[in-house]
Write a protein that holds these residues in place. Structure first.
Motif, PDB file in Angstrom:
ATOM      1  N   SER A 113       0.831  -1.204   0.000  1.00 15.83           N
ATOM      2  CA  SER A 113       0.000   0.000   0.000  1.00 15.83           C
ATOM      3  C   SER A 113       0.864   1.252   0.000  1.00 15.83           C
ATOM      4  CB  SER A 113      -0.911   0.037   1.238  1.00 15.83           C
ATOM      5  OG  SER A 113      -1.793  -1.063   1.269  1.00 15.83           O
ATOM      6  N   LEU A 114       0.306   2.303  -0.563  1.00 11.09           N
ATOM      7  CA  LEU A 114       0.903   3.631  -0.508  1.00 11.09           C
ATOM      8  C   LEU A 114      -0.227   4.641  -0.368  1.00 11.09           C
ATOM      9  CD1 LEU A 114       3.630   3.669  -3.332  1.00 11.09           C
ATOM     10  CD2 LEU A 114       4.039   3.830  -0.873  1.00 11.09           C
ATOM     11  N   ARG A 115       0.104   5.783   0.235  1.00 12.60           N
ATOM     12  CA  ARG A 115      -0.861   6.872   0.321  1.00 12.60           C
ATOM     13  C   ARG A 115      -0.237   8.126  -0.268  1.00 12.60           C
ATOM     14  NH1 ARG A 115      -2.995  10.507   5.326  1.00 12.60           N
ATOM     15  NH2 ARG A 115      -5.171  10.761   4.698  1.00 12.60           N
ATOM     16  N   LEU A 116      -0.858   8.617  -1.323  1.00  8.27           N
ATOM     17  CA  LEU A 116      -0.406   9.846  -1.959  1.00  8.27           C
ATOM     18  C   LEU A 116      -1.170  11.034  -1.380  1.00  8.27           C
ATOM     19  CD1 LEU A 116      -0.253   8.756  -5.717  1.00  8.27           C
ATOM     20  CD2 LEU A 116       1.472   8.484  -3.934  1.00  8.27           C
ATOM     21  N   SER A 117      -0.472  12.158  -1.292  1.00  9.75           N
ATOM     22  CA  SER A 117      -1.089  13.410  -0.858  1.00  9.75           C
ATOM     23  C   SER A 117      -0.798  14.482  -1.885  1.00  9.75           C
ATOM     24  CB  SER A 117      -0.533  13.856   0.498  1.00  9.75           C
ATOM     25  OG  SER A 117      -0.768  12.900   1.503  1.00  9.75           O
ATOM     26  N   CYS A 118      -1.700  15.434  -1.997  1.00  6.31           N
ATOM     27  CA  CYS A 118      -1.501  16.569  -2.887  1.00  6.31           C
ATOM     28  C   CYS A 118      -2.102  17.789  -2.215  1.00  6.31           C
ATOM     29  CB  CYS A 118      -2.157  16.319  -4.232  1.00  6.31           C
ATOM     30  SG  CYS A 118      -2.132  17.743  -5.340  1.00  6.31           S
ATOM     31  N   SER A 166      -9.894  10.782  -1.249  1.00  4.29           N
ATOM     32  CA  SER A 166     -10.555  11.587  -0.221  1.00  4.29           C
ATOM     33  C   SER A 166      -9.945  12.980  -0.240  1.00  4.29           C
ATOM     34  CB  SER A 166     -10.401  10.948   1.161  1.00  4.29           C
ATOM     35  OG  SER A 166      -9.037  10.848   1.528  1.00  4.29           O
ATOM     36  N   ARG A 167     -10.587  13.907   0.465  1.00  4.97           N
ATOM     37  CA  ARG A 167     -10.069  15.268   0.499  1.00  4.97           C
ATOM     38  C   ARG A 167     -10.338  15.900   1.850  1.00  4.97           C
ATOM     39  NH1 ARG A 167     -13.079  18.530  -4.140  1.00  4.97           N
ATOM     40  NH2 ARG A 167     -12.269  20.388  -3.068  1.00  4.97           N
ATOM     41  N   ASP A 168      -9.473  16.832   2.187  1.00  5.33           N
ATOM     42  CA  ASP A 168      -9.638  17.631   3.396  1.00  5.33           C
ATOM     43  C   ASP A 168      -9.751  19.078   2.929  1.00  5.33           C
ATOM     44  OD1 ASP A 168      -9.307  19.186   5.703  1.00  5.33           O
ATOM     45  OD2 ASP A 168      -8.013  17.721   6.650  1.00  5.33           O
ATOM     46  N   THR A 189      -6.321  19.721   0.510  1.00  5.36           N
ATOM     47  CA  THR A 189      -5.512  18.544   0.209  1.00  5.36           C
ATOM     48  C   THR A 189      -6.381  17.393  -0.260  1.00  5.36           C
ATOM     49  OG1 THR A 189      -3.832  19.195   1.831  1.00  5.36           O
ATOM     50  CG2 THR A 189      -3.862  16.895   1.163  1.00  5.36           C
ATOM     51  N   VAL A 190      -5.873  16.671  -1.245  1.00  4.93           N
ATOM     52  CA  VAL A 190      -6.530  15.460  -1.725  1.00  4.93           C
ATOM     53  C   VAL A 190      -5.575  14.291  -1.505  1.00  4.93           C
ATOM     54  CG1 VAL A 190      -5.717  15.771  -4.112  1.00  4.93           C
ATOM     55  CG2 VAL A 190      -7.764  14.397  -3.659  1.00  4.93           C
ATOM     56  N   TYR A 191      -6.157  13.143  -1.189  1.00  5.32           N
ATOM     57  CA  TYR A 191      -5.376  11.945  -0.892  1.00  5.32           C
ATOM     58  C   TYR A 191      -5.779  10.820  -1.840  1.00  5.32           C
ATOM     59  CZ  TYR A 191      -4.879  14.508   3.497  1.00  5.32           C
ATOM     60  OH  TYR A 191      -4.644  15.475   4.437  1.00  5.32           O
ATOM     61  N   LEU A 192      -4.865   9.879  -2.027  1.00  3.03           N
ATOM     62  CA  LEU A 192      -5.179   8.663  -2.764  1.00  3.03           C
ATOM     63  C   LEU A 192      -4.572   7.501  -1.986  1.00  3.03           C
ATOM     64  CD1 LEU A 192      -6.562   7.580  -5.338  1.00  3.03           C
ATOM     65  CD2 LEU A 192      -4.286   7.495  -6.381  1.00  3.03           C
ATOM     66  N   GLN A 193      -5.439   6.742  -1.329  1.00  2.00           N
ATOM     67  CA  GLN A 193      -4.996   5.542  -0.631  1.00  2.00           C
ATOM     68  C   GLN A 193      -5.014   4.387  -1.621  1.00  2.00           C
ATOM     69  OE1 GLN A 193      -3.947   5.073   2.654  1.00  2.00           O
ATOM     70  NE2 GLN A 193      -3.457   3.012   1.939  1.00  2.00           N
ATOM     71  N   MET A 194      -3.860   3.774  -1.817  1.00  2.00           N
ATOM     72  CA  MET A 194      -3.720   2.714  -2.807  1.00  2.00           C
ATOM     73  C   MET A 194      -3.367   1.411  -2.087  1.00  2.00           C
ATOM     74  SD  MET A 194      -1.671   4.761  -5.807  1.00  2.00           S
ATOM     75  CE  MET A 194      -0.174   4.927  -4.828  1.00  2.00           C
ATOM     76  N   ASN A 195      -4.259   0.458  -2.151  1.00  2.00           N
ATOM     77  CA  ASN A 195      -4.054  -0.849  -1.524  1.00  2.00           C
ATOM     78  C   ASN A 195      -3.969  -1.927  -2.595  1.00  2.00           C
ATOM     79  OD1 ASN A 195      -4.310   0.394   1.036  1.00  2.00           O
ATOM     80  ND2 ASN A 195      -6.528   0.069   1.026  1.00  2.00           N
ATOM     81  N   SER A 196      -3.469  -3.095  -2.189  1.00  2.00           N
ATOM     82  CA  SER A 196      -3.356  -4.239  -3.106  1.00  2.00           C
ATOM     83  C   SER A 196      -2.709  -3.825  -4.414  1.00  2.00           C
ATOM     84  CB  SER A 196      -4.743  -4.838  -3.362  1.00  2.00           C
ATOM     85  OG  SER A 196      -5.355  -5.240  -2.149  1.00  2.00           O
TER      86      SER A 196
END
Length: 122
Positions: A17-22, A70-72, A77-84
């Motif tokens: 897994s990785l979590r991207l933030s922007c 998701s976003r805050d 900020t926007v996030y992308l949680q990447m699993n599997s």
């Protein structure tokens, strides 16, 4: 000036897994849709996921069930949680957002980040 800065990319094994933030910064009046794209070597850039200002989400078929956007809004900020993760997810990931600058004529336009590399090893 408005700027989008991505972070969180890297090298991961398949199944990981990785979590991207922007994060968007600058004189911003408002942000509409926020999006994640990716571009693999030799391929065209493709939309991975997007999220509206109200939180509605859409995903490309190859990532459905594995990625979550998701976003805050307080942090712009926007996030992308990447699993599997799979080797075919290897690409440069870009965020893009429809932003209204705090400056006349207050017209929304698209802004892009510089991209972050995601590499998934088999």
């Amino acid at each position: 000036q408005v700027e989008l800065v991505e972070s969180g990319g890297g090298l991961v094994q398949a199944g990981g897994s990785l979590r991207l933030s922007c994060a968007a910064s600058g004189r911003i009046l408002g942000i509409g849709s926020m999006n994640w794209y990716r571009q693999a070597p030799g391929k065209e850039r493709e939309l991975v996921a997007n999220i509206s200002s109200g939180g509605n989400t859409n995903y490309a078929d190859p990532v459905k069930g594995r990625f979550t956007i998701s976003r805050d809004n307080d942090k712009n900020t926007v996030y992308l949680q990447m699993n599997s993760l799979k080797p075919e997810d290897t690409a440069v990931y870009y965020c893009a957002a429809l932003i209204i600058r705090l400056q006349m004529p207050f017209v929304p336009r698209d802004y892009w980040g510089q991209g972050t590399q995601v590499t998934v090893s088999s």
